[in-house]
Design a protein around this motif. Structure first.
Motif, PDB file in Angstrom:
ATOM      1  N   PRO A 102     -30.131  22.040  73.948  1.00  0.00           N
ATOM      2  CA  PRO A 102     -30.986  21.072  74.652  1.00  0.00           C
ATOM      3  C   PRO A 102     -30.320  20.439  75.879  1.00  0.00           C
ATOM      4  O   PRO A 102     -29.940  19.255  75.855  1.00  0.00           O
ATOM      5  N   THR A 104     -29.786  18.214  78.844  1.00  0.00           N
ATOM      6  CA  THR A 104     -30.496  16.961  79.112  1.00  0.00           C
ATOM      7  C   THR A 104     -29.955  16.330  80.383  1.00  0.00           C
ATOM      8  O   THR A 104     -28.737  16.207  80.549  1.00  0.00           O
ATOM      9  N   THR A 127     -35.366  22.005  75.577  1.00  0.00           N
ATOM     10  CA  THR A 127     -34.691  22.517  74.397  1.00  0.00           C
ATOM     11  C   THR A 127     -35.052  23.980  74.172  1.00  0.00           C
ATOM     12  O   THR A 127     -36.230  24.335  74.071  1.00  0.00           O
ATOM     13  N   GLY A 147     -38.806  17.668  76.552  1.00  0.00           N
ATOM     14  CA  GLY A 147     -38.857  16.367  75.896  1.00  0.00           C
ATOM     15  C   GLY A 147     -38.294  15.284  76.796  1.00  0.00           C
ATOM     16  O   GLY A 147     -37.815  15.552  77.902  1.00  0.00           O
ATOM     17  N   LEU A 173     -38.849  14.950  71.040  1.00  0.00           N
ATOM     18  CA  LEU A 173     -38.946  16.395  71.138  1.00  0.00           C
ATOM     19  C   LEU A 173     -39.828  16.948  70.027  1.00  0.00           C
ATOM     20  O   LEU A 173     -39.675  16.574  68.862  1.00  0.00           O
TER      21      LEU A 173
END
Length: 202
Positions: A102, A104, A127, A147, A173
């Motif tokens: 994932p 981010t 993700t 997400g 998520l």
């Protein structure tokens, strides 16, 4: 959740405006820093499967992040890590395991108090689910998904180069799961991520 996300952004911008007008700190700052953390990933699963509850295991893994400072308060952080989670129906079928990747990206605002530097952040993640094992089933597939992320943390300077870090993130998520290529379900994962590590400025 969207209101909370927007509120955090507006709060950060308001603080940025106030501190920019009344700031006695030095303008010197390191534009780049990297952290290495050990994190715990604690999912909060929920699903739309009638009569069944999906359970997703907690994972403990290493994580690496890189942060770029636009100025001494405003920064962007890219978080990299991957984790394996066991999945099952509570008191029911073993759904095997799946790996999550994932990446981010968070926009952060940093405060300063002597050697302490607390920060808040918000951002997005994408993700990727891979390496899925179906367990008791014939086949299971997870759709990769976008997400949102909320973050709060604290850096503590050990010297001009090294610092300690405590970080807490909440990812919002969910994924669409296809079982045996026919049955579909939506599963919320929504993990809480708690990390402790060390960082370096450069």
């Amino acid at each position: 959740m969207k209101k909370l996300f927007l509120g955090l952004i507006l709060f950060g911008l308001a603080i940025f405006n106030v501190q920019a007008q009344d700031d006695t700190q030095s303008d010197d700052f390191s534009k780049w820093q990297a952290r290495f953390r050990i994190i715990s990933i604690v999912p909060s699963p929920d699903d739309d499967i009638d009569g069944a509850d999906v359970d997703i295991s907690t994972a403990f893994v290493p994580e690496l992040d890189f942060t770029y400072f636009f100025n001494k308060n405003l920064a962007a952080e890219l978080i990299l890590g991957t984790a394996k989670h066991n999945v099952e129906i509570e008191n029911g079928a073993d759904l095997g395991h799946v790996w999550l990747l994932p990446p981010t990206l968070n926009l952060q605002y940093h405060f300063y108090a002597d050697g302490f530097k607390p920060y808040v952040g918000a951002g997005v993640n994408y993700t990727i689910f891979y390496g899925a094992d179906a367990g008791d089933l014939d086949d299971i597939e997870y759709d990769s998904a976008i997400g949102f992320s909320l973050q709060a943390g604290l850096d503590y300077d050990l010297n001009d180069k090294w610092f300690l870090n405590l970080d807490i993130k909440k990812l919002f998520l969910k994924t669409d799961v296809t079982v045996n290529k026919t049955a579909e379900a939506e599963v919320n994962i929504d993990p809480l991520i708690i990390g402790l590590g060390v960082g370096m400025k450069f």
